[in-house]
Design a protein around this motif. Structure first.
Motif, mmCIF file in Angstrom:
data_model
loop_
_atom_site.group_PDB
_atom_site.id
_atom_site.type_symbol
_atom_site.label_atom_id
_atom_site.label_comp_id
_atom_site.label_asym_id
_atom_site.label_seq_id
_atom_site.Cartn_x
_atom_site.Cartn_y
_atom_site.Cartn_z
ATOM 1 N N THR A 78 -4.098 36.673 30.574
ATOM 2 C CA THR A 78 -3.063 36.313 31.545
ATOM 3 C C THR A 78 -2.515 34.920 31.261
ATOM 4 N N MET A 79 -3.323 34.065 30.642
ATOM 5 C CA MET A 79 -2.886 32.709 30.312
ATOM 6 C C MET A 79 -2.105 32.653 29.001
ATOM 7 N N ARG A 80 -2.467 33.536 28.056
ATOM 8 C CA ARG A 80 -1.786 33.491 26.762
ATOM 9 C C ARG A 80 -0.409 34.132 26.804
ATOM 10 N N HIS A 81 -0.175 35.041 27.731
ATOM 11 C CA HIS A 81 1.111 35.737 27.779
ATOM 12 C C HIS A 81 2.287 34.764 27.879
ATOM 13 N N PRO A 82 2.257 33.793 28.811
ATOM 14 C CA PRO A 82 3.375 32.843 28.873
ATOM 15 C C PRO A 82 3.479 31.967 27.616
ATOM 16 N N ILE A 83 2.343 31.621 26.995
ATOM 17 C CA ILE A 83 2.368 30.813 25.773
ATOM 18 C C ILE A 83 3.040 31.588 24.651
ATOM 19 N N GLN A 84 2.702 32.875 24.516
ATOM 20 C CA GLN A 84 3.331 33.718 23.504
ATOM 21 C C GLN A 84 4.844 33.717 23.658
ATOM 22 N N SER A 85 5.296 33.851 24.893
ATOM 23 C CA SER A 85 6.730 33.933 25.158
ATOM 24 C C SER A 85 7.420 32.590 24.972
ATOM 25 N N GLN A 86 6.866 31.547 25.563
ATOM 26 C CA GLN A 86 7.522 30.241 25.536
ATOM 27 C C GLN A 86 7.582 29.637 24.142
ATOM 28 N N TYR A 87 6.501 29.778 23.374
ATOM 29 C CA TYR A 87 6.434 29.136 22.062
ATOM 30 C C TYR A 87 6.686 30.107 20.906
ATOM 31 N N LYS A 231 2.874 28.073 13.042
ATOM 32 C CA LYS A 231 4.254 28.452 12.782
ATOM 33 C C LYS A 231 4.642 29.513 13.786
ATOM 34 N N ASN A 232 5.784 29.339 14.422
ATOM 35 C CA ASN A 232 6.203 30.329 15.405
ATOM 36 C C ASN A 232 6.862 31.521 14.722
ATOM 37 N N ASP A 233 7.329 32.469 15.511
ATOM 38 C CA ASP A 233 7.895 33.703 14.958
ATOM 39 C C ASP A 233 9.154 33.462 14.148
ATOM 40 N N ASP A 234 9.778 32.297 14.331
ATOM 41 C CA ASP A 234 10.971 31.937 13.549
ATOM 42 C C ASP A 234 10.619 31.140 12.300
ATOM 43 N N GLY A 235 9.310 30.946 12.066
ATOM 44 C CA GLY A 235 8.881 30.212 10.890
ATOM 45 C C GLY A 235 8.890 28.712 11.051
ATOM 46 N N GLU A 236 9.092 28.197 12.251
ATOM 47 C CA GLU A 236 9.139 26.760 12.495
ATOM 48 C C GLU A 236 7.721 26.216 12.646
ATOM 49 N N TYR A 237 7.438 25.115 11.949
ATOM 50 C CA TYR A 237 6.089 24.530 11.907
ATOM 51 C C TYR A 237 5.937 23.443 12.976
ATOM 52 N N THR A 238 4.768 23.442 13.631
ATOM 53 C CA THR A 238 4.443 22.404 14.616
ATOM 54 C C THR A 238 2.999 21.964 14.415
#
Length: 447
Positions: A78-87, A231-238
């Protein structure tokens, strides 16, 4: 006066079977295929079509494997769902092994403290026997995970991944329970021989140090500070540096944990609705959050779950997953099996009767991620399980509303969805909930 079974009785029973229509065919079917397969109702599969009017996209499911950590997986989901979406992090998970480490460490201290408290009671006392039956285990409750997070925070799974012993927990559990029982012998002995509080606590501290070593060898070192890169789904590194588990939780989850409360539906006479309950000996973190349940009628119970889903938040829930449930097809429906029709017997019990007579209790926690509303009323629910993607529809189950009524016992709801009168009722007994016996069904741990 007790009555024995006579040969005449057996002859009568045999005669009933012999004169039951199609008895031979039914016997052959059940003997060859088993009770459940012989009583399966194909119409249930049609009715449980996985289409929902309200649905939250939560991506791929997690897998607790051969461990009883469903409550932990479901809460972290339940906590990871918003992280998946936001980031934009498809497949992201929080570390279940990190919370597992601290849960087992805290449960050990919880056990020691309860053994110290009950040391004057004799072996054979029901409470002592209850504690010794299972000193610690994988299972837990929502408030128990919140107690861990409030003290230790959370970390990404990449920072503390699974180990052999977290995914297949029987060896670690057997080792820990052996140690805890052996330590209980020593603690009870020195207390009953007159040891003072300092001696008792020094002995306990040595025992806890040994437990910590066992856990480090089995599960790994829990991080105190770490860098997180992705790396997010767009390939952007953080890259985010110098994080602690507590700062990670505040930054990426950002929940005010006291806002999320356990609501139960227990229609038994001993638990009036709109009252708070806790369970003796139930918990993990000494000095941490208390396990508390707010009991509501089933209609209000479901309305709150629907409201939270409609607001875009998934819902942790606890149920008796093994009842009227088909694992491979991922269907939970009271109409899926007609065992009563197969044997021509009455197997009906009310929800309250099942709780009172030991037929049912909460056994497993999962996540509600959708609901199908027809004329504003739920007909079926979408469920994210933690058994991997080889069961159900890529790990997702469909639950009928009738099954929800009968076998769902607990949901976790943000207090903002409570009406004003429910908030008032919840807060009225906040500091003095009714204490239930350790073996009460509402104290069952989800595995």
């Amino acid at each position: 006066m007790a009555k024995e079974i006579t040969a005449q009785d057996i002859a009568g029973y045999q005669d009933v079977v012999a004169h039951t229509p199609k008895s031979g065919a039914l016997q052959n079917t059940v003997m060859k295929n088993g009770i459940l397969a012989s009583s399966e109702n194909m119409a249930s599969q049609v009715a449980m079509d996985p289409v929902f009017s309200v649905e939250i996209d939560t991506g791929s499911v997690a897998n607790q494997k051969q461990s009883g950590r469903c409550w932990m997986f479901a809460a972290l989901n339940t906590m990871r769902h918003p992280i998946q979406s936001q980031y934009k992090l498809k497949g992201f998970e929080l570390s279940q092994n990190y919370t597992n480490f601290w849960d087992k460490f805290e449960k050990s201290n919880w056990f020691y403290e309860n053994i110290i408290t009950t040391a004057a009671l004799p072996l054979g006392d029901r409470k002592v026997d209850f504690l010794l039956a299972t000193p610690q285990q994988d299972g837990g409750q929502w408030d128990m995970l919140m107690a861990l997070i409030e003290k230790y925070g959370v970390v990404p799974k990449s920072v503390m991944p699974e180990t052999y012993n977290s995914s297949k927990s029987n060896e670690l559990n057997a080792t820990l329970n052996l140690k805890l029982r052996a330590d209980a012998v020593e603690l009870r002995k020195i207390i009953n021989e007159g040891a003072d509080d300092t001696q008792v606590q020094d002995t306990k501290d040595k025992m806890l140090s040994e437990v910590y070593r066992i856990l480090v060898y089995s599960l790994g070192n829990p991080p105190t500070k770490f860098d997180w890169e992705y790396k997010n789904d767009d390939g952007e590194y953080t890259r985010d540096t110098e994080l602690t588990p507590q700062t990670f939780f505040r930054k990426y989850v950002g929940w005010n944990t006291p806002d999320y409360i356990s609501i139960i539906n227990s229609p038994t006479d001993d638990k009036p609705y709109k009252h708070d309950y806790t369970v003796e000996f139930l918990g993990n973190v000494v000095g941490g959050r208390q396990v508390r349940h707010f009991n509501l009628d089933i209609d209000t119970f479901k309305e709150l779950a629907v409201k939270q889903l409609q607001a875009g938040e998934t819902v942790w829930f606890g149920s008796d997953v093994g009842k009227s449930s088909e694992r491979q097809k991922g269907i939970m429906d009271t109409d899926f099996y007609h065992v009563d029709d197969l044997f021509d017997v009455d197997l009906s019990m009310t929800k309250a009767q099942r709780l009172d007579y030991g037929e049912s209790l909460m056994t497993h926690a999962m996540v509600l991620t959708g609901v199908d509303l027809v004329n504003g009323k739920p007909t079926k629910w979408k469920v994210e399980n933690s058994w991997g993607d080889k069961v159900g529809e890529k790990g997702y189950f469909v639950m009928s509303d009738k099954w929800f009524d009968q076998f769902v016992y607990q949901v976790v709801i943000n207090k903002k969805f409570l009406s004003a009168d429910l908030k008032q009722a919840f807060e009225a007994e906040f500091d003095q909930p009714k204490v239930l016996a350790p073996w009460d069904p509402m104290g069952a741990l989800a595995l």
